[in-house]
Scaffold this active site. Structure first.
Site, short mmCIF file in Angstrom:
data_model
loop_
_atom_site.label_atom_id
_atom_site.label_comp_id
_atom_site.label_asym_id
_atom_site.label_seq_id
_atom_site.Cartn_x
_atom_site.Cartn_y
_atom_site.Cartn_z
N ARG A 73 0.76 -1.15 -0.07
CA ARG A 73 -0.15 0.08 0.01
C ARG A 73 0.89 1.19 0.06
O ARG A 73 0.63 2.21 -0.63
CB ARG A 73 -1.03 0.25 1.15
N THR A 74 1.82 1.35 0.95
CA THR A 74 2.65 2.73 1.03
C THR A 74 3.42 2.89 -0.38
O THR A 74 3.32 4.08 -0.83
CB THR A 74 3.66 2.57 2.18
N LYS A 103 26.65 -4.13 -2.34
CA LYS A 103 28.06 -4.09 -2.62
C LYS A 103 28.74 -3.64 -1.41
O LYS A 103 29.77 -3.44 -1.23
CB LYS A 103 28.42 -3.22 -3.58
N ARG A 124 11.80 3.38 3.42
CA ARG A 124 11.31 2.66 4.46
C ARG A 124 12.11 1.87 4.84
O ARG A 124 13.03 1.16 4.01
CB ARG A 124 10.12 1.72 3.87
N HIS A 161 5.38 5.74 11.64
CA HIS A 161 4.73 5.61 10.16
C HIS A 161 3.98 6.86 10.01
O HIS A 161 2.75 6.68 10.04
CB HIS A 161 4.14 4.25 10.07
C1 NCD Z 1 1.91 -1.07 8.16
C2 NCD Z 1 3.42 -1.16 8.32
O1 NCD Z 1 4.33 -1.30 7.38
O2 NCD Z 1 3.89 -0.66 9.40
N1 NCD Z 1 1.74 -1.16 6.66
C3 NCD Z 1 1.15 -0.29 5.97
O3 NCD Z 1 2.06 0.51 5.70
N2 NCD Z 1 0.02 0.05 5.75
C4 NCD Z 1 1.10 -2.01 9.08
C5 NCD Z 1 1.91 -3.60 9.04
O4 NCD Z 1 2.84 -3.96 8.37
O5 NCD Z 1 1.44 -4.28 10.15
#
Ligand code: NCD
Length: 344
Positions: A73-74, A103, A124, A161
């Site tokens: 999703r993100t 590397k 991320r 997040h």
């Molecule tokens: C979440 C995350 O990555 O923290 N997912 C997201 O971005 N919607 C929740 C999860 O992984 O449980």
């Protein structure tokens, strides 16, 4: 990397988003949230009506993706957001496996490479503090290259997040029209789940003095002390329990989460706790008729079987697909703002 959380102070937004890194929800105040949510509504209307203008807001801008952890999703919503604003995206979640990281390149060098090419970087990373480190090194880079690349956190380990919390709060306001006076119940892995860390703090920042947050988790997965310390400084109340029945019937919002299997050091600990809270149609039947069920997703067995999913998904109280779609609109608004668009 955690040291960077102490070493680097993220800039407060204070009404001006342009060029600001987005690292923690603590950067936002109530009026910043109003600004971003107003822009989100305008963008949503514009996209839905196919209006002119929206597709040009970030024309000629480039967004780089550095995803060191899995995402659906993100990743997709940021990519869709930038495309719908008329910008370009470079890199991808898979691209990292073929980058110089393998590397042996270190994160400061990798993020500065992305900063040389892109106007914004979505990062991320499994380590808490990775976005703080990135912001620190991008600020050094700014002195050397004459452009102002920003980093936007897409989740740093068990830290935060922030953009998920923005889309969660936006959706919550969208469905309830207010949050003051609500009972908001967060359930599941509150220790390792970064979405609930950011969301609890963001609700605390939204100035809703009559709102109560209920933290429902096994004692070993309760909300970290540092989040509770933060909430103690904000006009919001919170309770803690490991019995959902204590709060379910009074909850206006039920925010369900996955037990974060990948964050456990020991499989036996995960196994002993993984079935602690399962949302099923029978559980939802005990909630208010006008409650809302939220989930950041992905979901596993904590929402029962695929047959349970089907029943839950049809329940008008379930708003996790709205959350997903709003995620794209909120990220469009945020990208436009940090990239200096003033017309929304
Ligand atoms: C979440 C995350 O990555 O923290 N997912 C997201 O971005 N919607 C929740 C999860 O992984 O449980």
């Amino acid at each position: 990397m955690e040291a960077f959380v102490e070493k680097y102070t993220p800039p407060r937004i204070d009404g001006d988003f342009e060029g600001k890194h987005i690292i923690t929800v603590e950067q936002f105040n109530r009026s910043d949230l109003d600004i971003i949510f107003d822009a989100t509504r305008k963008i949503r209307r514009g996209v839905m009506r196919g209006e002119h203008g929206i597709p040009n807001l970030c024309q000629h801008k480039v967004l780089a993706f550095l995803f060191f952890e899995a995402s659906t999703r993100t990743d997709l919503s940021f990519q869709a957001a930038m495309s719908r604003l008329g910008g370009r995206v470079v890199g991808s979640s898979n691209g990292i496996s073929f980058s110089s990281v393998y590397k042996g390149e270190n994160l400061p060098d990798t993020v500065r490479a992305a900063g040389c090419y892109a106007d914004a970087i979505v990062l991320r990373h499994p380590m808490e503090g990775a976005t703080y480190l990135t912001a620190y090194y991008l600020d050094l880079l700014r002195n050397q290259i004459g452009s102002q690349p920003v980093v936007i956190s897409a989740g740093d380990g068990i830290g935060e997040h922030p953009t998920q919390a923005l889309l969660d709060l936006f959706t919550l306001l969208d469905v309830t029209q207010r949050i003051d006076g609500l009972n908001i119940t967060l359930v599941g892995d509150l220790k390792f789940g970064r979405t609930v860390h950011s969301l609890a703090k963001l609700i605390g920042l939204y100035e809703a003095p009559h709102t109560t947050l209920n933290f429902v988790a096994p004692p070993s997965l309760q909300m970290p002390q540092k989040i509770k310390d933060f909430l103690d400084t904000r006009p919001v109340k919170f309770t803690e329990t490991d019995h959902l029945a204590d709060v379910l019937a009074d909850s206006d919002i039920i925010y369900w989460t996955r037990i974060q299997e990948e964050r456990f050091e020991n499989v036996a600990d995960y196994e002993s706790i993984k079935d602690a809270f399962i949302m099923t149609p029978d559980v939802l039947a005990k909630a208010k008729k006008n409650a809302y069920l939220m989930h950041p997703l992905p979901r596993k067995h904590e929402m029962g079987t695929p047959a349970d999913h089907e029943i839950l998904d049809r329940d008008p109280r379930s708003v996790y697909f709205q959350q997903m779609q709003n995620g794209m609109y909120v990220r469009m608004a945020l990208l436009a703002k940090v990239l200096g668009v003033t017309s929304i």
